[in-house]
Design a protein around this motif. Sequence first.
Motif, PDB file in Angstrom:
ATOM      1  N   GLU A  40       8.306  -0.794  -2.689  1.00  0.00           N
ATOM      2  CA  GLU A  40       7.501   0.144  -1.623  1.00  0.00           C
ATOM      3  C   GLU A  40       6.062  -0.168  -1.582  1.00  0.00           C
ATOM      4  O   GLU A  40       5.296  -0.577  -2.700  1.00  0.00           O
ATOM      5  CB  GLU A  40       7.600   1.455  -2.352  1.00  0.00           C
ATOM      6  CG  GLU A  40       9.227   2.083  -2.257  1.00  0.00           C
ATOM      7  CD  GLU A  40       9.229   3.529  -2.386  1.00  0.00           C
ATOM      8  OE1 GLU A  40       8.359   3.973  -2.764  1.00  0.00           O
ATOM      9  OE2 GLU A  40      10.476   3.936  -2.660  1.00  0.00           O
ATOM     10  N   HIS A  41       5.388   0.043  -0.613  1.00  0.00           N
ATOM     11  CA  HIS A  41       4.070  -0.202  -0.468  1.00  0.00           C
ATOM     12  C   HIS A  41       3.091   0.361  -1.429  1.00  0.00           C
ATOM     13  O   HIS A  41       2.308  -0.255  -1.883  1.00  0.00           O
ATOM     14  CB  HIS A  41       3.734   0.446   0.933  1.00  0.00           C
ATOM     15  CG  HIS A  41       2.349   0.220   1.285  1.00  0.00           C
ATOM     16  ND1 HIS A  41       1.937  -0.853   2.223  1.00  0.00           N
ATOM     17  CD2 HIS A  41       1.023   0.905   1.077  1.00  0.00           C
ATOM     18  CE1 HIS A  41       0.529  -0.528   2.077  1.00  0.00           C
ATOM     19  NE2 HIS A  41       0.056   0.403   1.689  1.00  0.00           N
ATOM     20  N   VAL A  51       6.074  -9.153  -0.385  1.00  0.00           N
ATOM     21  CA  VAL A  51       5.030  -9.742  -0.528  1.00  0.00           C
ATOM     22  C   VAL A  51       4.421 -10.802  -1.353  1.00  0.00           C
ATOM     23  O   VAL A  51       5.041 -10.979  -2.423  1.00  0.00           O
ATOM     24  CB  VAL A  51       3.773  -8.835  -0.505  1.00  0.00           C
ATOM     25  CG1 VAL A  51       3.920  -7.433   0.749  1.00  0.00           C
ATOM     26  CG2 VAL A  51       3.603  -8.188  -1.806  1.00  0.00           C
ATOM     27  N   GLN A  58      -2.816  -6.501   4.450  1.00  0.00           N
ATOM     28  CA  GLN A  58      -2.119  -6.224   5.765  1.00  0.00           C
ATOM     29  C   GLN A  58      -2.035  -4.812   5.883  1.00  0.00           C
ATOM     30  O   GLN A  58      -1.907  -4.036   4.910  1.00  0.00           O
ATOM     31  CB  GLN A  58      -0.733  -6.895   5.747  1.00  0.00           C
ATOM     32  CG  GLN A  58      -0.787  -8.289   5.414  1.00  0.00           C
ATOM     33  CD  GLN A  58      -1.283  -9.117   6.555  1.00  0.00           C
ATOM     34  OE1 GLN A  58      -1.320  -8.752   7.866  1.00  0.00           O
ATOM     35  NE2 GLN A  58      -2.225 -10.204   6.304  1.00  0.00           N
ATOM     36  N   GLU A  87       0.305  -3.311   7.374  1.00  0.00           N
ATOM     37  CA  GLU A  87       1.829  -2.890   7.191  1.00  0.00           C
ATOM     38  C   GLU A  87       2.231  -3.868   6.440  1.00  0.00           C
ATOM     39  O   GLU A  87       2.262  -4.985   6.761  1.00  0.00           O
ATOM     40  CB  GLU A  87       2.506  -2.763   8.764  1.00  0.00           C
ATOM     41  CG  GLU A  87       1.963  -1.666   9.735  1.00  0.00           C
ATOM     42  CD  GLU A  87       2.252  -0.346   9.101  1.00  0.00           C
ATOM     43  OE1 GLU A  87       1.426   0.629   9.450  1.00  0.00           O
ATOM     44  OE2 GLU A  87       3.205  -0.147   8.371  1.00  0.00           O
ATOM     45  N   LEU A  88       2.776  -3.627   5.221  1.00  0.00           N
ATOM     46  CA  LEU A  88       3.313  -4.251   4.266  1.00  0.00           C
ATOM     47  C   LEU A  88       4.709  -4.787   4.599  1.00  0.00           C
ATOM     48  O   LEU A  88       5.311  -3.481   4.872  1.00  0.00           O
ATOM     49  CB  LEU A  88       3.045  -3.800   2.785  1.00  0.00           C
ATOM     50  CG  LEU A  88       1.697  -3.771   2.288  1.00  0.00           C
ATOM     51  CD1 LEU A  88       1.591  -3.117   0.803  1.00  0.00           C
ATOM     52  CD2 LEU A  88       1.121  -5.331   2.105  1.00  0.00           C
ATOM     53  N   LYS A  98       0.869  -1.630  -4.071  1.00  0.00           N
ATOM     54  CA  LYS A  98      -0.499  -1.211  -4.348  1.00  0.00           C
ATOM     55  C   LYS A  98      -0.968  -0.952  -5.717  1.00  0.00           C
ATOM     56  O   LYS A  98      -2.024  -1.310  -5.958  1.00  0.00           O
ATOM     57  CB  LYS A  98      -0.966  -0.361  -3.292  1.00  0.00           C
ATOM     58  CG  LYS A  98      -2.270   0.073  -3.327  1.00  0.00           C
ATOM     59  CD  LYS A  98      -2.859   0.890  -2.427  1.00  0.00           C
ATOM     60  CE  LYS A  98      -4.435   1.365  -2.306  1.00  0.00           C
ATOM     61  NZ  LYS A  98      -4.760   1.545  -3.494  1.00  0.00           N
ATOM     62  N   PRO A 156       2.800 -11.145   3.830  1.00  0.00           N
ATOM     63  CA  PRO A 156       4.359 -10.877   3.968  1.00  0.00           C
ATOM     64  C   PRO A 156       4.837 -11.930   3.316  1.00  0.00           C
ATOM     65  O   PRO A 156       4.501 -13.244   3.676  1.00  0.00           O
ATOM     66  CB  PRO A 156       4.776 -10.518   5.223  1.00  0.00           C
ATOM     67  CG  PRO A 156       3.350 -10.333   6.112  1.00  0.00           C
ATOM     68  CD  PRO A 156       2.366 -10.967   5.386  1.00  0.00           C
ATOM     69  N   GLU A 160       8.699  -5.692   3.139  1.00  0.00           N
ATOM     70  CA  GLU A 160       9.272  -5.167   1.759  1.00  0.00           C
ATOM     71  C   GLU A 160       8.832  -6.195   0.609  1.00  0.00           C
ATOM     72  O   GLU A 160       8.597  -5.496  -0.456  1.00  0.00           O
ATOM     73  CB  GLU A 160      10.650  -4.944   2.003  1.00  0.00           C
ATOM     74  CG  GLU A 160      11.399  -4.820   0.755  1.00  0.00           C
ATOM     75  CD  GLU A 160      13.175  -4.903   1.218  1.00  0.00           C
ATOM     76  OE1 GLU A 160      13.259  -5.188   2.181  1.00  0.00           O
ATOM     77  OE2 GLU A 160      13.750  -4.311   0.243  1.00  0.00           O
TER      78      GLU A 160
END
Length: 818
Positions: free
Chosen positions: A60-61, A16, A9, A11-12, A65, A88, A14
């Motif tokens: 955090e994104h 996932v 996505q 925009e991730l 990652k 999400p 908070e």
Amino acid sequence: MSSLERIVQDELAEAVEIRVRGRVQGVGFRPTVWRYARQLGLGGEVLNDGDGVLVRARGEHAVVKMLIDRIVSDPPPLSRIDAIQMQPYAGALPDEFVIANSEQGTAHTEVSPDAAVCADCARESTDPFARRFRYPFTNCTNCGPRLSIVDGIPYDRAKTTMAPFTMCAECAREYRDPSDRRFHAEPVACHVCGPRAKLIRLDGRPFTFEQFSMLDDVDAACSLIQKGEIVAIKGLGGYQIACDATRSDTVAQLRKLKRRDGKPFALMARDTAIIRRYCSLDEQEAAELTSAVAPIVLLRADGSERLPDEVAPGLQTLGFMLPTTPLHLLLLRRMDRPMVMTSGNLSNEPQVTDDEELRERLGGIASFALTHDRRIANRVDDSVVRIVRGRPRLLRRARGYAPATLPLPQGFEAAPDLLALGGELKATFCLIKDGAAVPSQHQGDLEDVSTSDDYVKNLSLYASLFQHVPTALVVDMHPEYLSSKLGRAAAVDSAVPLIEIQHHHAHVASCLAENRYPLGAPPVLGIVLDGLGWGDDGALWGGEFLLADYCGYERLGTFKPVAMLGGAQAAREPWRNLYAHLMAEMNWSEFTMNFRELEVYAYLEAKPRNMLDAMVRNGINAPLASSCGRLFDAVAAAIGVCRDIQSYEGEAAARLEALVDEDLLLNEDEALAYPLTIPNLRGSGPPYIEPLAMWHAVLGDLILKTPASVIATRFHKGLSKAIVAMTRKLAGGSDGTERKFATAALTGGCFQNRILFEEVARRLERDHFGVLSQAQVPANDAGLALGQAAIAAAHLIESNKNTREGNKPCVSAFPGGS
């Protein structure tokens, strides 16, 4: 990592949810994710479910990652990631990352293949200060038995042959600790709680351990082998038979007792240093030997030391492997020379797996057996690999590979679940499940009743492991193949549609599928060279040039059809093929006039020629076959190689390949290669490879007493040139028009001949053809099932598409279509 797909996505959220598909269960995937997530300070959970592994992470994104990147770049050694998807997640998650209980569901994940002992477990097994010092069954999530011990799903201890062994407190602690490499390693065990090895006599005579210098039963077995005894060893997927490979008398005795006249024996050595004494070993070959698969690797026997000829009669290669289990590792600990490590059976029978059959079936071969009390659930032979043109290519796909899936090419996403039953020799079957192919392990030749029974057992096992219910059954069109008869009967009993596939089309499709050749891509020229298969005209084919894709084929060219005198007997007795080939080119009077001085003339003159000629004339038990394999047999017989009988399939061709002088192959004038022409069959028949001029050249060289190595070299080079010349002729384009095809697919058992394959591939590439070949599944009949499955899936996909769109059913674009 194969076919990795990510859906990320922009925009991730908070939290996932990360879905990981592939070979991700039973390989230490969850504890690896747990460790990475904790190191990164993420909250959440990881669990198994019916589709693979679910990772739910909060953070955090950038940190999430980082977790994904670590999973992709450094997964567990035995895992394989096919796809990662992320979305999400709105549910609650723990603050500290945990391993959660598995969710139940339909199984869509892989059962892992058996894996050779890893470096960590090898160190433990040989460390006097380790808890598992000299324990023959040391394992962890990175190695050890898998398929060979599985009774059912889900894959947990209760559904394996480890169920009778209750873990001790220390093993249970390791099993429950996510930071331990034995976390949820189902076969985990030790001296206290696990299986135990035991040395026994098979001849019923008493013995005492005091006669051996030994540490334990495994070490005692080593002492026996060093003294010249033949010992049965209970391996991972079946019994093996071991002896000292340097003792010619012992190896010869093993051949006699095992009724294995000429087929080469597999070898096992303690380390690569010992192998290098007998074989040259390049970087790739060493990597294969030391991999988690640890297959038998065929190597050039050109080291400073030689093993007795009885190990691999008439060949210039040796099949070596390294210890595959801690038991083998400990067995070879004091052995500074190779052991024969061959399958525990009589010739052509399946390996013994049942302890109750041990004395009956192996007692006449081995005096002793090193056995143990863990049952073998599923027979799995050793895999065999050869490095050819820079790639490891499977000659036998079994331990370490099966039952790993192969992703299907683009266009097969909607492939229905189906079952392809393969051929009769080197039998395998193949499932299509969830858009992927699942080839079985090597089964053997179905003519043997025990092998056929094991084949049926494994069909049931795979159906259970993969929760597979086929919507169609797929078989070879040969009317007498046992696998085809089984499929036809099953289709009637279950009211499931039956699809019959032409043998050589299946070979081509197998090559295409392995190479991920898209469903809608242009047809290729399939060059299929093998012993024989049933043609769509009711004749026997075996040297074919097919313009083919998954939906159909057209036979553009072939080899000259020559009588197989005695039918199947011709495949066992090469002299029959020699006589048939010579008489197809010249009559006996011409042969007598020109070549009566040759030794081979006197040999053939003594045969019942009148009866043989009558068989051909009257069409009795002498079917015509366009077989490349039988041409190899005939040339071998002409120079006295395996003339009377082949002790195993392909022996004559293998020995002929071994005679090739590679310096001569590269450096001798091209004009001295034996000539083969390309006329057309009578009427409107396709062009064929005509060996008349070749036979005159071979016989002329025999008159000149030319060495067999020169004849073998000129034959291989000449045949390669003819195959490429046929390809150029069929492709067209010499007049400036576009070629009919740009790519050739090389397949069939004859292409396991390294010299032939390399020469044809090199010459095709020089002529600007693309070349597809096989590596992950064998080019021989063991690859048929994958090809059958791909063709059937293509037909069903196209038929379903046409039905939805209101079009006519799928019809092949080629007149010879299946």
